[in-house]
Design a protein around this motif. Structure first.
Motif, PDB file in Angstrom:
ATOM      1  N   SER A 195       0.892  -1.354  -0.095  1.00 21.91           N
ATOM      2  CA  SER A 195       0.129   0.051  -0.045  1.00 21.91           C
ATOM      3  C   SER A 195       0.885   1.117   0.116  1.00 21.91           C
ATOM      4  O   SER A 195       0.657   2.358  -0.605  1.00 21.91           O
ATOM      5  N   ARG A 240       0.617   4.136  -2.821  1.00 24.06           N
ATOM      6  CA  ARG A 240       0.428   5.506  -2.599  1.00 24.06           C
ATOM      7  C   ARG A 240       1.536   6.396  -3.108  1.00 24.06           C
ATOM      8  O   ARG A 240       1.155   7.410  -3.324  1.00 24.06           O
ATOM      9  N   SER A 252       0.280   9.415  -5.606  1.00 28.17           N
ATOM     10  CA  SER A 252       0.077  10.876  -5.183  1.00 28.17           C
ATOM     11  C   SER A 252       0.580  11.722  -6.520  1.00 28.17           C
ATOM     12  O   SER A 252       1.367  11.594  -7.084  1.00 28.17           O
ATOM     13  N   VAL A 305      -8.362   8.039  -4.299  1.00 26.15           N
ATOM     14  CA  VAL A 305      -7.550   9.146  -4.524  1.00 26.15           C
ATOM     15  C   VAL A 305      -8.172  10.269  -5.561  1.00 26.15           C
ATOM     16  O   VAL A 305      -8.383   9.925  -6.532  1.00 26.15           O
TER      17      VAL A 305
END
Length: 353
Positions: free
Chosen positions: A86, A90, A94, A128
């Motif tokens: 994870s 991320r 991002s 996200v």
């Protein structure tokens, strides 16, 4: 070197970041110290992931150290859990992450591990904003891959290496099924999002896309949907890189998929023989079902293969061209709508490869 590794876990940010800066030069797989670091992976991986979220200079060194070390599967296994994976996801998703592309390289190395591929197909990481309305990691990776072509999501990343991740995931039935089933958040088939890049300029991107298209063709029960122009419509994207200048009768051309008609004398074929072979393998796989062979015959695909075969010099590609032609022009008078033995045999041969 052992002391340097210990400094990665220092409570002082400046110390651990300086240690990461020095460590990357020792982590190259060709260096004498590589295997010494691999043996200490349990002390390296988590601290390096933490440093990836600290100062830009140290983060870059830390991620490239992880990329280097993950050439060893034993290091990949240190990351084969939901929390660690994870963290990598991320970094990729991002929008402001300046090491998103190296993180994609790390994920590509990790995807050589079967457990990682299976985990990716079910991993949830939270939504996200700016990518998609889904918490599924694979949904986000697919969409960010599309956005990355023109750096629409992150100006520092193209995400092209994710194509190799998709290729590895589709080596597994669960991964193939993901790409061939509509997603809950947008109702689209993931394979249709990425196959449009089969002729893009980035060879890493198109190589992974070509392999993914080939792999989904192993799903024989999905050949009807794969070839349906109103569903997946994968055939033009397999054929376009194989098409080049050549004389094809107008009557035959008009029966071909619209996307490959009247391409012009300046149309160039895929220049890499390995990628041509991958696409030809996909055609051969589609020929392993009666429906696939019938569709390819009706679409006059034989003529595209014939024109490709004429200038071809790569032995593997020549053999694949000839195998496809044998399947397409063979006598099937004894076959029913079910598949004959020749199709099964060729499917097994590809699986062995």
């Amino acid at each position: 070197l052992d002391e340097l590794v210990d400094f990665l876990s220092s409570p002082r940010p400046d110390v651990r970041q300086l240690a990461a800066t020095y460590l990357v030069d020792f982590s190259h797989p060709s260096s004498d110290s590589f295997h010494q670091l691999v043996k200490q992976a349990d002390k390296l991986v988590k601290p390096l992931l933490v440093i990836c979220h600290e100062s830009p200079a140290a983060a870059k060194k830390a991620i490239y150290t992880l990329v280097n070390l993950s050439a060893e599967l034993s290091v990949c296994r240190q990351l084969a859990n939901e929390d660690m994976l994870s963290m990598v996801i991320r970094m990729i998703t991002s929008p402001e992450c300046y090491i998103a592309d190296p993180a994609c390289m790390l994920l590509s190395n990790l995807a050589k591990l079967d457990d990682i591929c299976v985990l990716l197909c079910s991993l949830r990481v939270g939504e996200v904003a700016g990518i998609c309305n889904s918490a599924m990691a694979l949904d986000q990776l697919t969409d960010v891959f599309v956005l990355g072509m023109e750096r629409k999501y992150n100006k520092s990343a193209t995400f092209g290496v994710l194509a190799s991740v998709f290729a590895d995931i589709t080596n597994h039935a669960i991964g193939r099924r993901y790409f061939l089933e509509r997603t809950a958040y947008d109702g689209k088939l993931p394979i249709t999002k990425i196959m449009v890049f089969s002729e893009c300029s980035d060879i890493i991107r198109r190589a992974g896309v070509d392999s993914t298209m080939k792999n989904v063709c192993f799903e024989k029960d999905k050949h009807r949907e794969l070839l349906d122009p109103n569903e997946t419509n994968i055939l033009p994207y397999i054929l376009l890189p194989l098409c080049g200048p050549g004389e094809i009768d107008l009557e035959d051309m008009e029966k071909m998929p619209e996307e490959v008609q009247f391409l012009g004398d300046d149309k160039q074929r895929e220049s890499d023989p390995n990628l041509r072979a991958t696409l030809l393998e996909a055609l051969n796989l589609l020929c392993t079902t009666h429906y696939g062979r019938t569709t390819l015959r009706n679409k006059k695909i034989y003529y595209i293969i014939r024109e490709l075969h004429k200038p071809e010099t790569n032995e593997t590609c020549i053999e694949l061209c000839e195998r496809a032609v044998r399947l397409l022009i063979g006598d099937e008078s004894g076959e029913t709508a079910n598949d004959g033995g020749i199709g099964e045999a060729d499917a097994e041969a590809f699986e062995e490869i």
